[in-house]
Every structure is written in C-alpha cells, then in structure tokens.
Design an enzyme around this catalytic site. Structure first.
Site, PDB file in Angstrom:
ATOM      1  N   LYS A  61       0.846  -1.197   0.000  1.00 35.28           N
ATOM      2  CA  LYS A  61       0.000   0.000   0.000  1.00 35.28           C
ATOM      3  C   LYS A  61       0.879   1.244   0.000  1.00 35.28           C
ATOM      4  O   LYS A  61       1.975   1.237   0.569  1.00 35.28           O
ATOM      5  CB  LYS A  61      -0.879  -0.034   1.257  1.00 35.28           C
ATOM      6  CG  LYS A  61      -1.957   1.029   1.300  1.00 35.28           C
ATOM      7  CD  LYS A  61      -2.868   0.812   2.501  1.00 35.28           C
ATOM      8  CE  LYS A  61      -4.017   1.803   2.509  1.00 35.28           C
ATOM      9  NZ  LYS A  61      -4.961   1.527   3.609  1.00 35.28           N
TER      10      LYS A  61
ATOM     11  N   SER B 261      -9.536   1.648   2.337  1.00 31.56           N
ATOM     12  CA  SER B 261      -8.574   2.452   1.619  1.00 31.56           C
ATOM     13  C   SER B 261      -7.510   1.632   0.903  1.00 31.56           C
ATOM     14  O   SER B 261      -6.756   2.203   0.122  1.00 31.56           O
ATOM     15  CB  SER B 261      -7.910   3.436   2.579  1.00 31.56           C
ATOM     16  OG  SER B 261      -7.166   2.771   3.566  1.00 31.56           O
TER      17      SER B 261
ATOM     18  N   SER C   9     -10.034  -0.970   6.226  1.00 33.56           N
ATOM     19  CA  SER C   9      -9.337  -0.677   4.976  1.00 33.56           C
ATOM     20  C   SER C   9      -8.593  -1.848   4.359  1.00 33.56           C
ATOM     21  O   SER C   9      -8.235  -1.787   3.182  1.00 33.56           O
ATOM     22  CB  SER C   9      -8.371   0.492   5.188  1.00 33.56           C
ATOM     23  OG  SER C   9      -9.093   1.694   5.273  1.00 33.56           O
TER      24      SER C   9
END
Lengths: 558, 558
Positions: free
Chosen positions: B129, B204, B228
C-alpha cells in the site's frame, strides 16, 4: 451538601471505627524519626506473629500450602502489624480486616477439606493501593468528592487475586489526583517514611511503600504512570516492579486522567521479598487477564524468557549503568550505590558498561505535555463537586506552592495538538530503541545491553514537599520499559559526606544545582538507597530474573 | 510553487515512464465491466507466466525454494500481470520493477551458491500500500502536497519483508487521507473493481484489492483502521486479515492522523491464497518486530494457538453468526452467503448459534468522534501546502458531496473531550468482552463462542461513491479484534432477487432503508460476496486457523 471538611471529619470517624480498638497503641514520641523497630517492640504482636510478618513471600506461601500456618494466623499477624504501621506513618485508607479474616477462614477450610490450595497465592494477605475497587467499599482515591461512592463490583485485578487465593485486607494511601510523587490528600492526610518520618514515603503509592517497609503487608499492589510504584519502593527500601502496559489488568480500578490512552498507568507489585515479584506476576499472568480486561496483553508467562533465553541464558550478561541522566546529577549516596552495584556485578563475572542517556529531558517534557493536555479540567471537574481545594504543595508548612509543582500550568490543549505531542513521543521511542540496539557493537556478548541500571531518583527519600524531579522513573514510562527497584544500601553520613569542594561537577543548570544544594547527609540519615533495573517492553520475565541476579551479586559482595 | 494540477501532471508523467513501455496493452472497451479475464487473454503473458501468477502462495514458495522457478521468473510474471492490471483498473502508484528484478537476481544467486533460501518469503513478490516507505521512492499517499518527498529509509515492515526474502515491486492506490472506504485521490485517480469496473474496489487499500483480484500480485500489504484491509478484500473477492494493534510493525510508514494513539491503523496481508495469511503473519512475527518497532507487541508466533489449543483443538467449534448489526440490514446476497456458510459449518460438524450485537451504533459513533477529534486540522494542514482540494465525494460525477461523507463535520475538540470519548470506548470494550464471555452458557462446548462470522459490509461492492456504511468492519477496530475476510459466492441476479414485497423486514431507520433501496441485482452483478471471521485480541493464530476451517467447510459443501 455539607462543607468538604465536614465530609472529611465524618469519613475519618468511619476509618477510625474500622480499626480493631484493641490494636490501638501509644506511638513513639515525635522525636523518634526511625520507627521501623516499633512494630516488634510495641508488644501487640506475639513472637509467632513477629516471625510470620518477617517471613518472605515464597516461604509464607509454602507454609500456608502445607498448613503449617493457617491463613487466619497469617492474616491476623499482618493485620495487627498493618494497624501498628498505620499509627506510625498514616499509610492506610480503607481497613477491612473482618471480611479478610472471614475469607482466610474459608481458605483454611478449603485446604483442610480438599488438601489443595485455592491458587498460587493461597492465604497470602495483599494490600492494595486506594484505586482498586472492592465491592461494597468506597474508593475515594483521596478525593473528598468521592467520599460515599461505594463500588458495585471488584476491579478485575482484585477478582484475579482473590481467585488466586490472596486475601486483600487493607487499602493504602496516595496523593490527591495520584499525579504527585508524595502521598498527601485532604481525606486521609500524609504518609511519612518509616525509616525517617521527616522524609517523604514517596508517591503516589506511598502508603504501600511505608506499609510494606514496616512489614505490615508481605506484598502490595501499587500503580505507576511516572514512577508511582518505583519512587515509594526506592524511598522506603523495598522491591517493586513497574510492568509494561497491559501485562497486569487495570480494568475496573479508579484512576486520574481517565481516557488518556497514551502514557498509561499500570499496576505492579511492591514487596519486602524479591521472590514476591515473580510470584505475583506469574500468578496474575497465568490467570489469563486478557479474557477479563480488554487492555490486557495476550502474552503467557514465559518461563524461557525468565531463564533468560534471549540473554545468553544469563551466563555472561552485560549491564549498562546510567550514572546520571544528563539533567540532574544524583546525590552522593546514589552515586555510591551505583559503584557498589558495578563492583558486585563485575565480581560476579558480568560485564558493565556506561549507559548514555538520550533525550531524557525532552521525554520528560513530552510526557508532562501529554498528561497536562487535559489534566487541569480533570482535576477541576472532580474537585468541584465539593469545592475541596486542589493541593498545590506537599510541604509540611504548605509554604512553597510554586517550586516543583506537579500541577498543570495551563488549561489544556486541543486534540490535534495532543496528537502532535504523541507523535513526537513515538518518534523518540523509536530513536531510543535504535540507540539501545546499537549497543550490540560494544558489549562483546553479541547482544545489545541486557539491562540498564540507574537511579530511581537523584536522591534518597527527601524531606516532605521536596520531591521535585521524577524523570529517572518517568522516562521509562514514556518508553514503556519494565523496571524494578532493588535495595542497595542506606544513607551513611560518614560514607556519603557532602563534598565540601562542591560541586564535584559542573551543574547542568540552576535546577540541577538546587537539587544538589538540598543534600545534607544528616537530613537524609538512614534513608534507604535503592536502584532501578530497566529492560525492554513486555520483558517482565527477564527483568525479574536479572534483578534476582543483581540482588544475589550484591549479597555475595557484602 | 506550481499550481497543484501541474504537480500532478508531472508526477503522472514520471509514473508512466516507470512502466516498461513494451508492456503497454490495448485495454478492452469501456463497456466491458468484468475485466478479470483480460490479463490471460491479452497476449502479454506467456503460458508459464500465466501458470506462475495463478499459483498459490504456499506452492510458489516451495517452487522458489526448490529453484524450480527462479525469483526473476516469478517477479517478471507478476510484474507483467500487475502492469496489465494497472491499465485495467488503475491500481498502482509507485512502480519499481527494475530494482525488484535486481533483488530477485540476488536471491537466485544466493540460493544457487548456498543452497539455502534467504528467509521464509524467499523470492515472493509483494505489493505494498502507498504508505510503506521505500528508500529513494516518494510516498505521496495520494496527497499532491507530498509529491517530491523521497524516503530516506525503509519502513520497518519493508525491511522485515526484504530480510524474509520478499521482493517488493509495486505500491498501490488509496483514497486521499486514507480515511474513506473507496480509492480515489487527486494524484493517481480512481481504482475500479476488476469484477465490474462500474463498482468500487473499496478502500482504503483498494489498489491492493484490485491488483490481487487480477492476480497481479500473490500477496500484498494493506492497512486497516476501520476496515481498509477488509472492505477491499471483500469487494474484490480475496482473503485479508486485520491483525490486532502491534502484531505487525507500523513504524516508519506514512499515515493520516499521526499521533492518534487510540484506535490505531494496522498493516495486514491481502491475498488470493488463504495460505498467504499464515505465511505472512508467521514470517513477520518470527522476525521479532518488537526489537524494531516500539509499538510492536512482544508475542511470539504461537503454533499451539494456531492448532486451536484454546478452542478445544478445533474438534467441536461453535461459531456465532451475526445476521445484521442492528443498524443496517445486509442486502440479499450477503444474507445468502451467511446461510451458505451456516449450512457448510453444520455439515462439517460444527455448532452455529446467532450473535447478538451490542452497541454497534454507539461504537461506530465513538470511533468517528475519536478520529475526528483532530482530523479536520490534520487534513487542512497537509493539503494547505499546495492548495489541493480536500475530496468530499467519490461519486463519478462528484455530484453528491453531502451524503455519507467520511470527512469531519466540525473543527475538532479539546484533549479533555477526547479523553472522555476514549473513556467511553474503553467501557464499551469491557462490556463487549463480558458479553462474549457470557456466551459460554449457550455454546455447549464449555467455552465461549470461538469466533463470530458476519458481513464485511451490508452489500457487495457498490457503485463508485456509494460505499456509505463501514460499521461492519469498524466496530472490530474499536474493539481491537482480529478479523479475516474469506470469499463465499458472487452476486447472482437469479438467486439474489430483490424481494418485490420489499422490504422483507422493518427498517431500523431511514438510513437503513436508503441502503436497502440501493440494491439492484443487475447493478451488483458478478460482485464477489465475502464474509468476515472475528476472533479475540491478539489471537491471530487461531483466527487464521478457524478461517481455514470455514474455507474448507465451504469447499466441501459445494
């Protein structure tokens, strides 16, 4: 609502009534500074009770388990001695000896009927800091405003201890708000130091420190957010442990600054017997507190870690001594205790290097900023119920309210500002960890330094109101490093003379000089001198074992 | 400073240059909603590369360790597929395939010379990420204001993964601020769902979800503060794990709301292969992250806990199904997936009871209050550097900026007010724990419920901008319970018809009704349907094993 002083008077009456009247004694005259001999000379305890109360925790548990001593006998002996102690140094808050004796009798019955102990603490009387709620009792925590608030259930730790077979029998004194390293409040007054009542017992677990030093309890529970287990342990000359966050359950206890999630208060054992530290921690951790307290860490008691699996099995340890923290240089007796310890460790075959402190001053400031982010409101809202004053000095004459105040100087900050301070603190934690890891290049063991040994304060127990500097303990809270206290020596005016060519060093600043100027060996006479051993986060097992190693080295070197 | 749009244009140019030009393909026409078949049909990957990228993590590691496949071959295959994926769903941010191939070549050399693997992840490409700093690369986290900020060192987790032998090769897309359950920002744009590009990939960690669903990476690292990891895993139809606070090191990564110490973001694995969850967690925990990150918990990987020592060795488990959370009732496909799972577990001989949610709505509110205590200032200060707008909707037409905003509605609160919310949250944590413990009376196993199975969201992946309700995941962050995501089925307009006598239930409130009204089986067609398995704090080992048990039961029942 009555005036707050009326509430105090009424509460004090009730406290007096909770003392068995036949245990009231005539205390020594006020000129007697060292009262540690009084419990055995006052005539209240018989020879067997004196023997019981002088017995170490591991032996007590063995004799209780073998029914050589009954729980009722042991609880009676410590209760009597605790009540004597209270009359000497004002160390108790809630006193509940009758229910304790009833519980002890149940334990005796159980052992008699089943031949088994209830748990690893079977029959052991345990004293508790005045935060640990017990169903049916008040928990005032020294706040007048909390008089009359009776607990509906036990704190989780109280339940755990009772399940383990322990016998809670008294609770112990603290400072108002808990956030002061001495022990004075408007409800119960001041706890003094049994080795020299003109000195402070320290705080905030000062009632525990004084009670245990007088052997009025074999083991007690204190709490520590900035040194509150370690300072009174050091000042009163006993053993203590500040565990990492979440190793011992806190849930259901009362506290200051509730909801402050960053630098947490923790419960830890205080005891006359080094064996008490392991006994307590192993019993509590083995009770699986993580199923009872959401903040308790799911980490089993690890006997391999206790046997120093991560420290070369303890054969060839490398300790680092921090002689001073770069902010305040310790008084001569503290320096001498470090030298004694260094020599003893070297004699025992261990390596000793110097610890270089980094950013201790900043860590202290950051910690205070985090606590004070909302503490002014916390204190104000709590005390406003009765209008009791917020105590701003712990001096005997209440004269100096400006110096060394542990009260917030402003009204608080925003949540975003708090986050910025907390971020800074996390960054320093990482920096300190890297600093510790980097010592691997200088130990010669292939490992980083195994533990840090350092002062618990820059002085032995100072006079009331004069405990101004807590950073020798507080930095380890900010870093969440577990730390023990162990006794080394006592202040000796001959050995610890003030250097008349003072200072022996260049002062860091005016505050450093002020602390040094306070030193007068006659004033600190007889005060215990203890040191601190510091390990890594959640390494309680190894920290206890290394303390045992240091303690044995000190004994062997004597 | 140039206008922020100029900064974006320049950054996008550099991103384009980081893509090997020979791997550019002609994407399918926009009318192709399901693009999952494209990577294998587009002609860029040869048969072996397709085989490699379709192989599960455990088998990949075996073939890498035996040198059947080289790290260079494996990295090349996944890199090609990742670049194709990016052209389909816009899932990547930083692309660094050349250094990855160089690292892979080193690993191949090492294995050839020594016959040994570097570590448990030898040769495994891992996507990250866009928070996980890598020395020399930018970490913009979707903020225009952070363009040009190059990391001076790796995040701790990146170091750990590299030491374990992993090969980081791409980073993946997120929403601006991270605090939104979809993935759109002003720097890199929007990530879409490969199963149906008209739907959101979630967020996310939406870039990870989309990339892994297209098998452009065998395993990736997402982060999870309110869902997320789990929301994009569920929306994209892959496995994911949200570990407890501190089990995986976070230190050195960039983040939103830094210094917020209460409800913490955590890193966790996302993968096509269930085996990837254990492989990742065991490797990371065995690297002793507690010596590298001050917030990492000193808790070893516990194989006994994985073998369900605390859950009757897994013989006779009792799962509790939460059909709805008392706030928003799930859409028909989610209900069907719960029924499938219940039947499969019962067929496998496990017990299934109903989970009664308590205070989920309040937990969600408290969590938002904690984050929003300072988030408005956080976002404002961060974006003010370039003046980039704070994104207030993720709808395609940017029309609806009022509904379901994940932006704070006010400017923050004081630290003392924050403490009061945090205190309330701790109280609910205790209440929830007691609630869970109390289920021991109804399971018939002598234990409390072993795990909770529940939706990850009240719907499968919704259209862009419509992911309005995250509480099915967020409550477990507030409680710090570890949770996995596992695939069950896909939306099937025949099986999941909207009940025309709608609603089939009485709505809790208007919001509940609005969510239900959004359901249209044709719109959600082909969207994966996953569920969530929830265990107790720091019980990652058991949670992974129980997910394996559920997954096997689902496979067996098919």
């Amino acid at each position: 609502m009555p005036h707050w002083t009326a509430l105090v008077a009424e509460k004090k009456q009730r406290q007096l009534k909770s003392i068995p009247q036949e245990w009231l004694v005539t205390p020594p005259p006020p000129s007697t500074l060292d009262v540690t001999g009084f419990p055995e000379s006052c005539g209240l305890l018989n020879a067997r009770e004196i023997e019981i109360t002088n017995t170490s925790v591991d032996v007590l548990l063995k004799r209780l388990a073998s029914a050589e001593w009954t729980a009722v006998d042991v609880t009676t002996a410590f209760s009597k001695r605790a009540i004597v102690a209270h009359q000497l140094v004002n160390c108790l808050t809630e006193i509940f000896i009758d229910p304790a004796l009833a519980r002890a009798a149940e334990l005796d019955d159980y052992l008699k009927k089943t031949g088994k102990v209830v748990g690893p603490l079977h029959g052991l009387p345990i004293s508790l800091k005045d935060q640990l709620c017990i169903k049916g009792l008040e928990t005032t925590m020294g706040y007048v405003s909390w008089i009359g608030q009776y607990a509906e259930k036990n704190a989780v730790l109280v339940d755990v201890l009772i399940e383990c077979g322990a016998v809670p029998f008294v609770r112990t004194n603290i400072p108002q708000t808990l956030m002061w390293p001495e022990s004075f409040n408007s409800v119960f007054g001041r706890t003094t130091n049994p080795h020299n009542v003109s000195l402070t017992s320290g705080g905030s677990s000062g009632g525990e420190g004084a009670l245990i030093a007088l052997k009025g309890s074999p083991l007690g529970v204190g709490s520590d957010i900035g040194g509150s287990v370690r300072i009174p342990s050091a000042f009163c000359g006993i053993y203590g442990l500040r565990p990492s966050y979440g190793r011992v359950p806190y849930c259901g206890a009362r506290n200051s600054l509730e909801g402050q999630d960053s630098i947490l208060s923790v419960f830890g054992p205080m005891t006359n017997s080094l064996s008490g530290l392991k006994v307590f921690m192993k019993a509590v951790v083995n009770s699986k507190p993580w199923l009872k307290d959401p903040l308790a860490v799911r980490k089993k008691w690890d006997e391999d870690e206790y046997e120093l699996a991560d420290h070369g099995s303890g054969k060839d340890l490398c300790f680092a001594i921090m002689w001073d923290d770069g902010v305040v240089v310790p008084h001569p007796p503290i320096r001498r205790s470090l030298e004694i310890t260094k020599a003893a460790l070297q004699k025992a075959g261990h390596k000793v290097v110097d610890w270089k402190p980094i950013k201790h001053k900043l860590l202290g400031e950051v910690t205070r900023d985090i606590w004070n982010a909302g503490s002014a409101e916390d204190y104000m809202i709590t005390t406003s119920v009765t209008g009791e004053p917020i105590i701003a000095t712990m001096e005997l004459d209440h004269a100096d309210t400006t110096a060394a105040s542990f009260r917030p100087q402003n009204g608080g900050i925003t949540a975003y500002q708090l986050w910025q301070v907390q971020k800074l603190r996390q960054n320093i934690r990482k920096e300190y960890m890297d600093h510790w890891n980097a010592t691997a290049s200088e130990t010669g063991t292939g490992r980083a330094v195994d533990a840090i040994i350092c002062p618990a304060a820059p002085y032995a127990a100072p006079p009331h109101g004069k405990n101004r500097y807590t950073n020798y303990t507080t930095v380890w809270n900010a870093l969440d490093y577990p730390a023990t206290i162990f006794p080394v020596t006592t202040v000796d005016p001959t050995l610890d003379a003030r250097d008349e060519k003072d200072p022996p060093h260049r002062f860091y600043d005016q505050f450093d000089q002020d602390v040094y100027e306070m030193y007068d060996p006659e004033k600190f006479k007889n005060a215990p001198v203890c040191l601190q051993l510091v390990g890594r986060t959640l390494e309680e097992e190894a920290v206890i074992k290394m303390t045992e190693i240091v303690d044995a080295a000190l004994a062997a070197a004597k």
